[in-house]
Design a protein around this motif. Sequence first.
Motif: not given
Length: 265
Positions: A62-63, A103-106, A156-162
């Motif tokens: 799931v991507i 919906f937040v990471g692979i 794999t998550d997209l962090t707040d910093a990113a």
Amino acid sequence: MAEFWRSRALPHLEARRSCQENPCYRPHAHDAFSVGLIDEGRSVLSGCLDGPVRLQPGDVVVIPAGQVHACNPEHGAWRYQMVHMDQGWALALTGQEPCSALFVGISVLRRHDLRSRIVEMTDAIFADETRPRIEATIAAMLHELEAVPPARLVVTDLTDAASQLLTRLFPVMERLRLDESNPALSELAGLAGMSTFQLVRAMRRATGLSPLAWRQNARIVQARHLLRDGHPIAETAQVLGFADQSHFHRVFRTHVGATPGVYRG
């Protein structure tokens, strides 16, 4: 070998069935929510924070949109199927918040009981079923994915910093998206108030790609939309600023795993 089918009832839905024997994908990202199934063979999924993940038959991948990844065969033939869909539409079908794990990471789900749901979804699109039938099939599949316990092989998550970096890099990404030529790194760095070294590091941290690789990916995402809408290949290459049709062909194939002609159908 790859075959594609776009739903006439829901034009944003695209299904593919592929069989590959050689590495064919460079790191890339889609502007769609994607769900895939490994049918045969073994492959390696890269782009995950925990390192490459070896996939085996029956694995479901799931991507979410915007997640950089690449998947290539490890040894011999590798066959898989995948469906791309508008992420907002998929969210609406599930009734979930954007922060839902799907919906937040692979995610890689090693649950063979999910196989039939993925196959049913792909078959419905290739058969050009009606909108209610397709929506019901995909909604059932998404709800089953949501119900899977959180023990996944990788997320794999997209962090707040990113996310904050993306805001700062917005002028850079707009310049990369709209400029017909490759802007100098020094110009791009100036737009973000960074040194060239800081810019490259920030782009990789926020998007998973270098500035040039991000630009190429953005152009191929746009190329897919143009080709799906019936635009000629040569015209698409010219509109997107590729040096020539051969260059477009090479870049497109490394992102999509198929030629522009095969993809356009």
